[in-house]
Design an enzyme around this catalytic site. Structure first.
Site, PDB file in Angstrom:
ATOM      1  N   HIS A  22       0.856  -1.214  -0.202  1.00  0.00           N
ATOM      2  CA  HIS A  22       0.098  -0.115  -0.043  1.00  0.00           C
ATOM      3  C   HIS A  22       1.102   1.398   0.035  1.00  0.00           C
ATOM      4  O   HIS A  22       1.703   1.137   0.527  1.00  0.00           O
ATOM      5  CB  HIS A  22      -0.871  -0.085   1.276  1.00  0.00           C
TER       6      HIS A  22
ATOM      7  N   CYS B 189      -3.262   0.127   7.271  1.00  0.00           N
ATOM      8  CA  CYS B 189      -2.421   1.050   7.233  1.00  0.00           C
ATOM      9  C   CYS B 189      -2.844   2.178   8.418  1.00  0.00           C
ATOM     10  O   CYS B 189      -1.852   2.813   8.877  1.00  0.00           O
ATOM     11  CB  CYS B 189      -2.756   2.121   5.784  1.00  0.00           C
TER      12      CYS B 189
ATOM     13  N   CYS C  78      -7.081   2.137   4.995  1.00  0.00           N
ATOM     14  CA  CYS C  78      -7.831   1.060   5.424  1.00  0.00           C
ATOM     15  C   CYS C  78      -7.267   0.639   6.700  1.00  0.00           C
ATOM     16  O   CYS C  78      -6.132   1.275   7.445  1.00  0.00           O
ATOM     17  CB  CYS C  78      -7.288   0.021   4.336  1.00  0.00           C
TER      18      CYS C  78
ATOM     19  N   GLU D 245       0.806   3.827   1.722  1.00  0.00           N
ATOM     20  CA  GLU D 245       1.156   4.400   3.050  1.00  0.00           C
ATOM     21  C   GLU D 245       2.179   3.648   3.817  1.00  0.00           C
ATOM     22  O   GLU D 245       2.971   4.231   4.376  1.00  0.00           O
ATOM     23  CB  GLU D 245      -0.124   4.371   4.043  1.00  0.00           C
TER      24      GLU D 245
END
Length: 153
Positions: free
Chosen positions: A51, A84, A81, A53
């Site tokens: 991801h 993260c 999410c 992040e």
């Protein structure tokens, strides 16, 4: 200043879509300097952990040579999410700034709120909706194009 850095995150998000990934970009800022950058690479690596992040936080930790990121701000084009959000708490980011809401999977305010959970041992200042429309359009256009491609196959 938030809009300036969010535009940089949007530029990173556009890179993700070049690789066929959902256009999400993130960056970490410390004392006005970008110390970490990331964009989604799940499709590229075929790994759900890539991801934007996570990549930006990892790079910031390496740049600052520490795992705690107090005093840092994380800019991300889409509400994080749960994975993260957990990383934000565990790295002790001081501030989260995000663009579009993630109505389905958002773990900051849309679906659930992990940052305000009693299980969270760190408080993060949150600024939602920075360049929300521009961030949301990236996602809307990406999924619209994806549906059209599948339809034409």
């Amino acid at each position: 200043m938030d809009e300036f850095f969010m535009k940089k995150a949007i530029d990173l998000a556009k890179k993700a879509s070049l690789y066929g990934d959902v256009p999400i970009g993130a960056l970490v800022v410390y004392d006005g300097i970008i110390v970490g950058r990331g964009y989604n690479k799940k499709e590229y690596y075929q790994n759900a952990l890539y991801h934007a992040e996570i990549e930006a936080l990892n790079q910031a930790s390496q740049s600052l040579k520490r795992w705690w990121l107090e005093g840092c701000s994380l800019y991300v084009t889409l509400e994080p999410c749960s994975m993260c959000a957990g990383a934000i708490v565990n790295t002790r980011v001081s501030r989260l700034i995000y663009g579009a809401k993630n109505k389905r999977f958002g773990a900051i305010e849309s679906s659930i709120n992990l940052l305000d959970s009693p299980a969270s041992n760190h408080k993060v200042q949150v600024t939602p909706g920075v360049l929300e429309e521009e961030c949301g359009l990236l996602l809307t256009n990406f999924f619209k194009n994806l549906r059209e491609e599948k339809k034409n196959e």
